[in-house]
Enzyme design. Structure first.
Site, PDB file in Angstrom:
ATOM      1  N   GLU B  50     -31.214  39.649  42.622  1.00  0.00           N
ATOM      2  CA  GLU B  50     -31.405  40.399  43.856  1.00  0.00           C
ATOM      3  C   GLU B  50     -30.053  40.909  44.351  1.00  0.00           C
ATOM      4  OE1 GLU B  50     -33.416  37.291  45.981  1.00  0.00           O
ATOM      5  OE2 GLU B  50     -34.953  37.326  44.414  1.00  0.00           O
ATOM      6  N   ALA B  80     -38.827  37.760  43.787  1.00  0.00           N
ATOM      7  CA  ALA B  80     -39.914  37.001  43.154  1.00  0.00           C
ATOM      8  C   ALA B  80     -39.264  36.049  42.156  1.00  0.00           C
ATOM      9  CB  ALA B  80     -40.877  37.957  42.453  1.00  0.00           C
ATOM     10  N   GLU B  81     -38.565  35.052  42.694  1.00  0.00           N
ATOM     11  CA  GLU B  81     -37.662  34.261  41.860  1.00  0.00           C
ATOM     12  C   GLU B  81     -38.364  33.566  40.695  1.00  0.00           C
ATOM     13  OE1 GLU B  81     -37.704  34.231  45.163  1.00  0.00           O
ATOM     14  OE2 GLU B  81     -35.676  34.707  45.853  1.00  0.00           O
ATOM     15  N   ASP B 106     -29.886  27.859  47.082  1.00  0.00           N
ATOM     16  CA  ASP B 106     -31.107  27.560  47.838  1.00  0.00           C
ATOM     17  C   ASP B 106     -32.332  28.315  47.320  1.00  0.00           C
ATOM     18  OD1 ASP B 106     -29.664  26.340  50.591  1.00  0.00           O
ATOM     19  OD2 ASP B 106     -28.508  27.767  49.408  1.00  0.00           O
ATOM     20  N   PHE B 107     -32.128  29.376  46.562  1.00  0.00           N
ATOM     21  CA  PHE B 107     -33.268  30.125  46.036  1.00  0.00           C
ATOM     22  C   PHE B 107     -33.805  29.496  44.754  1.00  0.00           C
ATOM     23  CE2 PHE B 107     -30.633  33.827  47.902  1.00  0.00           C
ATOM     24  CZ  PHE B 107     -30.954  33.412  49.190  1.00  0.00           C
ATOM     25  N   HIS B 150     -29.032  27.854  53.211  1.00  0.00           N
ATOM     26  CA  HIS B 150     -28.101  28.796  52.575  1.00  0.00           C
ATOM     27  C   HIS B 150     -26.815  28.127  52.103  1.00  0.00           C
ATOM     28  CE1 HIS B 150     -30.565  32.245  53.131  1.00  0.00           C
ATOM     29  NE2 HIS B 150     -29.593  33.120  52.943  1.00  0.00           N
TER      30      HIS B 150
END
Lengths: 331, 347
Positions: B50, B80-81, B106-107, B150
């Site tokens: 992203e 849309a990880e 964090d993702f 984050h």
């Protein structure tokens, strides 16, 4: 048995479709026969009743095309050309199994004929097919990738994410949803507002078809159109293949024996057996004879008996192999 | 050796390297260069993430790559990880070498199904017939109120999963060399960077080179205490070592660089010598990498320690936002100094 309609494909293709469906049916029935002995120690998710989808789709594929399958993947592998010997050997946990005894029934693989594996996480292998299609687009050529998955996978976010990306990048992938109306024993309308899975293609402007998949010819034609579009660089298609699973989610018993669904429902669907349907059509059209059909059945039986015998004779892996293949260590 | 050295500021580096005629660049420039050279030399490599093509260029680490290699190879992607991780896996199994960039660790929980159930398992559950050459770059944030979602780090979680490798470079030299080694490895590699190391500077050769996975390094030799420091804590440990030197305490700083595989031998040999251990991590205490390191020492060499172990790490709370709370939350050189003094004094 529904009225046989005229055969609208060349006879040689129709005969191959018949043979592939019979191979899958007999392959699965053999597992039912031997499973009670409890020496095939792997959870089997049988696809009896759903054979037309694997056969109809894969008849349109070449060896260098890719498929991704699921825990219910025996039929897809066979239709794509995987070896029954290596599959049975895998189910018996043997070293000559297609995954050297590391995968079992839920993780068949046959890269030599484009079977890129199977996930036993619902929806898990869907994005892998999209990734294979992305690679095809980057590498060039007219190969395609197919994702087989069940209606349960459409409950998962990854299904929607995968469709979006495939459409966004115009990737050569065909999404083949085998809608058998149940996820384990949860009926589709207990999980979704409607059972029109095909509608999910619309927001992505993706071509889509809902296919009566008791009729392998309809599957064949729908897949033919989808594969042609993908090869021509026109992007993905969603096929909702409506079908019915005769056996339970896992194991050789039928669901009504466990009280999971009405027996009458199964009996109604069994009236529309896809294998029987095509064979009746071929007989009516004079393309095959009763004798040829019986011989074909016996020939498949011999092949599968040989495969079972091979599998049982194979050595088990060395226990030390448990530590191998965690990491790739070079070609 | 210039390539092992940790420079605590730009001036120090400039002085040293200029004398030797060596090039010094920053950590983010090293990663940018590694990716550019990888893409230049291998058509199979592509970058996805992203915002990888946005003007910020992921804190400078992808700056200009989209212009140079095109947006098909430096690909902005949907948010849309999980599916995108699966898509990277699918491409990797058929001959591509994807690099998936996440601006924040964090993702990664959004990708857990594909990382844990799929990337980590495909080689094993296919008996080695498929493998997944995938590098997942994930950046740990810190400060300016980044807060609970984050600024996390999950290297301990990933270290637990067979089939994944975990890399945490602290210096520019290692960032480039470990990145290129990770890309060659043929396995899914979690490449974990820390935002606060991005402006660190050091010697980085212009040519492509590899730092082997699984080899730690001694950043500073010492006799009294071993500090095993991860990622950004390497810098804190070096500051702490300088302070402690003035007290007459000689500190050895070990940077494992790779957590999986872990250079157990290097850690063990250092601790065998100093007989005291402090672990400085950039994550929470419970179930941490520090716990694993201590366990491995205890399994083979329970009797070598003459003092209790100390872990300098995040408390077992989510990460707060207010600067005052951040200050209370994050451990640094002072906490390392205190931990070392405690265990040296007591033994």
């Amino acid at each position: 048995m529904p009225e046989a309609t005229a055969l609208d494909i060349p006879a040689d293709i129709a005969i191959r479709l018949s043979r592939t469906m019979m191979l899958i049916r007999q392959f699965e029935e053999k597992i039912v026969d031997v499973y009670g002995v409890q020496d095939m120690k792997t959870p089997v998710h049988l696809c009896i009743g759903q054979e037309a989808i694997a056969a109809g789709v894969c008849e349109n594929l070449r060896t260098d095309d890719y498929i991704l399958t699921t825990h219910r993947g025996h039929g897809h592998c066979l239709a794509k050309g995987a070896s029954p010997r290596e599959l049975y050997a895998e189910f018996y946990g043997r070293r000559q199994g297609c995954a050297r005894g590391k995968g079992g029934s839920m993780h068949p693989v046959a890269p030599e004929c484009g079977v890129l594996g199977a996930s036993a996480i619902v929806g898990g292998s869907l994005p892998h097919a999209v990734g294979a299609a992305l690679a095809i687009k980057m590498q060039g050529g007219d190969r395609v990738a197919v994702a087989f998955f069940g209606d349960g996978a459409t409950d998962e976010g990854v299904f929607h994410e995968s469709l979006n990306f495939a459409a966004l990048k115009t990737l050569p992938v065909i999404f083949v949803c085998e809608n058998n109306f149940y996820a384990v024993s949860s009926p589709i309308l207990a999980r979704r507002c409607n059972d029109n899975i095909v509608l999910h293609a619309q927001p992505y402007d993706m071509p889509n078809e809902q296919v009566d998949s008791m009729d392998v010819l309809k599957v064949y034609h729908a897949a033919h159109r989808a594969v042609a579009r993908a090869r021509a660089g026109e992007g993905p298609t969603l096929l909702e293949c409506r079908t019915y699973r005769w056996k339970g989610h896992v194991g050789p018993e039928a669901d009504h024996e466990k009280g999971c669904r009405p027996k009458e429902e199964l009996e109604d669907w069994m009236q529309r057996c896809p294998v029987e349907y095509l064979n009746q059509l071929l007989l009516a059209e004079g393309i095959i004879t009763e004798e040829a059909l019986a011989e074909s059945t016996r020939e498949i039986e011999r092949e599968l008996d040989d495969a079972l015998e091979f599998a049982r004779q194979c050595p088990f892996p060395d226990p030390r192999e448990v530590l191998e293949n965690v990491y790739y260590t070079g070609a | 050796m210039p390539w092992t050295k940790v420079y605590l500021n730009v001036e120090e580096m400039a002085d040293t390297l200029q004398k030797e005629g060596l090039r010094g660049i920053s950590y983010h420039e090293a990663i940018l260069e590694a990716q550019a050279q990888a893409m230049e030399s291998d058509d199979r490599v592509f970058i996805m993430g992203e915002g990888v093509d946005d003007p910020g260029g992921i804190f400078g680490t992808t700056l200009g790559l989209a212009e140079r290699f095109g947006k098909d190879r430096v690909m902005d992607i949907p948010v849309a990880e999980n599916a995108m991780t699966g898509i990277a896996i699918g491409a990797a199994t058929v001959g591509m070498k994807p690099v998936f960039v996440h601006m924040r660790n964090d993702f990664l929980p959004m990708c857990m199904d594909q990382l844990v159930n799929h990337a980590a398992k495909l080689c094993y559950m296919t008996g080695g017939r498929l493998h997944v050459p995938l590098v997942v770059r994930a950046i740990i944030g810190r400060g300016w109120g980044s807060a609970a979602q984050h600024a996390q780090a999950f290297h301990a979680l990933f270290m637990h999963i067979p089939g994944l490798k975990v890399v945490m470079p602290s210096t520019p030299y290692d960032a480039k060399g470990l990145f290129l080694a990770a890309l060659d490895d043929g396995n899914p590699v979690m490449f974990i960077e820390h935002r606060w190391t991005f402006n660190a500077v050091g010697y980085v050769p212009e040519e492509m080179y590899r730092v082997p996975l699984g080899e730690g390094i001694i950043r500073r030799e010492g006799e009294d205490v071993t500090i095993v420091a991860l990622s950004q804590q390497v810098y804190e440990a070096m500051k702490a070592a300088a302070i402690l030197e003035a007290d007459g305490i000689s500190v050895e700083v070990v940077d494992p660089r790779t957590l999986k595989p872990l250079d157990e031998e290097l850690i063990l040999s250092s601790v065998s010598k100093t007989r005291r251990l402090v672990i400085a991590d950039v994550a929470h205490r419970t179930g941490s990498v520090g716990a694993e390191i201590v366990c491995r020492i205890a399994e083979t060499s329970a009797d070598i320690l003459v003092a209790p172990i100390r872990r300098v790490c995040f408390p077992d709370t989510p990460i707060p936002a207010s600067p005052v709370l951040e200050e209370a939350f994050y451990p640094g050189a002072d906490d390392i100094v205190e931990a070392v003094r405690e265990i040296v004094k007591g033994s």
